[in-house]
Design a protein around this motif. Sequence first.
Motif, PDB file in Angstrom:
ATOM      1  N   LEU A   1      -4.154  -6.132  -1.784  1.00  0.00           N
ATOM      2  CA  LEU A   1      -4.063  -4.659  -0.957  1.00  0.00           C
ATOM      3  C   LEU A   1      -4.872  -4.959  -0.264  1.00  0.00           C
ATOM      4  CD1 LEU A   1      -2.457  -2.939  -3.671  1.00  0.00           C
ATOM      5  CD2 LEU A   1      -1.279  -3.734  -1.772  1.00  0.00           C
TER       6      LEU A   1
ATOM      7  N   GLU B   1      -6.278  -1.569   0.690  1.00  0.00           N
ATOM      8  CA  GLU B   1      -7.218  -0.089  -0.329  1.00  0.00           C
ATOM      9  C   GLU B   1      -7.150  -0.887  -2.148  1.00  0.00           C
ATOM     10  OE1 GLU B   1      -7.230   2.710   2.768  1.00  0.00           O
ATOM     11  OE2 GLU B   1      -6.764   3.373   0.593  1.00  0.00           O
TER      12      GLU B   1
ATOM     13  N   LYS C   1       0.793  -0.892   0.526  1.00  0.00           N
ATOM     14  CA  LYS C   1       0.078  -0.318   0.201  1.00  0.00           C
ATOM     15  C   LYS C   1       0.869   1.422  -0.445  1.00  0.00           C
ATOM     16  CE  LYS C   1      -3.052   2.509   3.242  1.00  0.00           C
ATOM     17  NZ  LYS C   1      -3.932   2.917   4.191  1.00  0.00           N
TER      18      LYS C   1
END
Length: 862
Positions: free
Chosen positions: A616, A618, A527
Amino acid sequence: MPARGRVYLERARSIIARAEARGATLVAWGNARLYFALDPASLDDLVALATKPGEEGRPGEERFAFGVSQGPLEQLEADGSRGELAWGYALVAAGALAMAARPGQVLLADRVKAVRNGDLVLRGGKFVEEAGMRLRGVALDVRQPWKRDAIASIVRLVDPPLAAAEADATLVVKPGAYALLCAPRGYGGSRRLLGLAPRYGDRVLVVRPSGSGLEPLGSLRRAMARAVSNGLPPSLAPHASALESLLSSEPLSLEVAQDLVAGFLAARGQPPGLLLVDDAELVDPETLEVLGAAMRSATPFAAVLRVLPGADAPPTFAKGPPSATTTLARLSDDVARALAAGFTGGALDEEAQRLWALLGDGSPLGILEALTHGLHSTELAWIGDRASPRRKVSGRGKPRPAAHFVSLRAHQCPPATRAFLAAVAFLGGEARLEQVARVLSAAEQPAVAEATVQELARSRWLVVPEKGWVALPSRTHVDALATILEPPLAMAVRRAIVDVLEGEAGFAKLEAVGPALAIDDVARAQKIVSNVMLGLRQAKLSPAEARLRKLVNLPEKEAKETTDEHTHPGATGITPAVVAKPPVASSAVASSTSSSVHAQPELEPPPPPTEEPHELQEPAPESEPTFVLLKPTGTPAKGTPAQRLPEPAPPSEAKASTQENPPVGANAPAKSDVPSPPDSEPPTIADTAPVLTNLSHLQKTLGSAPAPSPVRAPEPPKTPLTLADKLKGAIMSSNHDELERLLSNGENGDTFAERVRALSRLKRGEIGDALRVLRRVRHAPDASAQARCQTALALGIAYAASSRFEESLLEGLTALARAREAGDPRGIHASLAFLARLYQAMQRTEEASQLREAATEITIST
């Protein structure tokens, strides 16, 4: 009792007057004995009374002997009719010690609080008997009784001239050329390098590794910050904008950075300056590329690089052979002894010179750290203008590297100091003081006061490179201090570093990638890298982007992006010889993760997290896929998200289907059909501890679990969660409210609840609290043999988490014995599996294999 001199009564009156002046009370007397009582807080007065003779001990007279004990006293008559007369076992012990001491000697009972705390300097001891009591007395060093005074002698150490430093003149080369200084760690290479600076005044740029070396131009940023800390040189005025971007960690192209360096070291109308690069192999590749190009600019300057023996010059400098090379070797015995004496300003006697020069193994830093540790441990006594061994055995031992003495001295420091020093080491050896404070706060560690930081600087733990910053003295200190914390605490500090550094501006947040990888949080590292991808492309740092992607296992970008103006194929490359490597976690952290010990039936260790792609937390830009790529199987699916880059790719490229970036086929499985990736952190001792809290629930599900398959299978139908599963989930997610609710609704008894709470504390890194609770419930009077097995097993896990393997082994054997006593096959299986893991962690593979075989022979009924 003095044997000769003035009469006893005359001398006794003198010492009584001195004692009462310091708050003592005469509580008893006898034949040649005087007994005084003091408040325990008046230990300074007691030590001064016993070590500094007064009128009772004139020259030529035999001195009084002293005995010191601690404990309650009771008045002879409660109504005060007998004055201050009192009696107690402490009085008897003190009298016995005084009679056993030699004239002028002070013997303290080993139960005295100051002795147990290590506040005093002691020199051996003896055993005495009195009134049926057997006592051990330890002798106080009357010349230097307080350990704080012995440690304060470290401030008196000086830095003498290094031997053969005059040969460094060969490293002065002409502008446009470079020289190499080859020096092992601790051989004085950094100091020899800085010794060249005075020849060039303020036209010197000193570049050192910064953090973990993952921030592009990070080393150059710190070097320029130190160079302009006292004001902006006039030659940098035209480059003020570029300097501001660099110091703010904003995207900066290598060409602009090159002009900035040239403006500082090779300004027109001024003599060329000097570039000094220390630990060149650890400096980030972008900084080395900028420095190498700037050195050969229109107005060149000279450069000297310090590298390890056998290492080559960075490829960006090695356009030709170095103009000069100097290699530092081990000091001869005579030079080592002279250097040891020089560190003490000539105060070290000949015997101490020989001993501590030998301990330092012929390296300048090794000798200095051996002397520093000798003063800190009180083995070396520096009193007045003479430094000598305190005991006959002091200073004797095998030669050791400097890191050995650094680690020994660190473990003698208070826990708060150790956490502070380790945090600086985890941050790369240099950090803002405010940043270290935030890390310690996030890790729930005590803050270190500014006065303590100043004391650490005086004690040669820290240096102050500029106002508001602290740094460790050498790379040796960085490596050694990164291993001084217990694994759970080290993990907590590293996790706090990730939290703090992730909030930094620009490329500076990339320094959080190293600690994130050290705690196996690959998803978070991905990230962080994804968040700076656009900035890397804007700065045309394609090699840095590729290096970071490979480091965190992010898939390569699509081929269509390589034609973008920010990532053109002609961008300068970085050869593998200078690519930054991921920082290695401390040995303590590595052992607690790679050799995790738990009592699950699967005896083979889990695969490393890098073997499977991680998703991930996000969503990343669609131009940066996070799963393995699939072959084209048809037309692109409708509704494909658009590109998020500022400049859209040409239509012809956007429609092209390539192997690097294929369209998602219509027959591809939906995202909801793909099982979730595993947790980003591999199981550790603390993480797997809940498995052992309730064997009757957990072994049933774990005993028949199939071996992990390298190919992901569809998720099986969901089954109702057991209490053990819910407890484990609450502990893993640190949901303390849910954990308390489950425990309050359970029917497993107080012992079970205490055990689960203790393992939850172990997960949070509170090893001390967990051990105390588990030791308390281990001996519950009404506990069954099966419950005792489970508690012993949990206690063994806690001991293993704190690297106390011998105690962990004893608890594991106890758990096995209790399980056999109860006839519990699940307990026997779990105990054998735990012992197998433990022996494997201790590198005893043969015993581990035998235990695994024994575990497989246990039949567990379902």
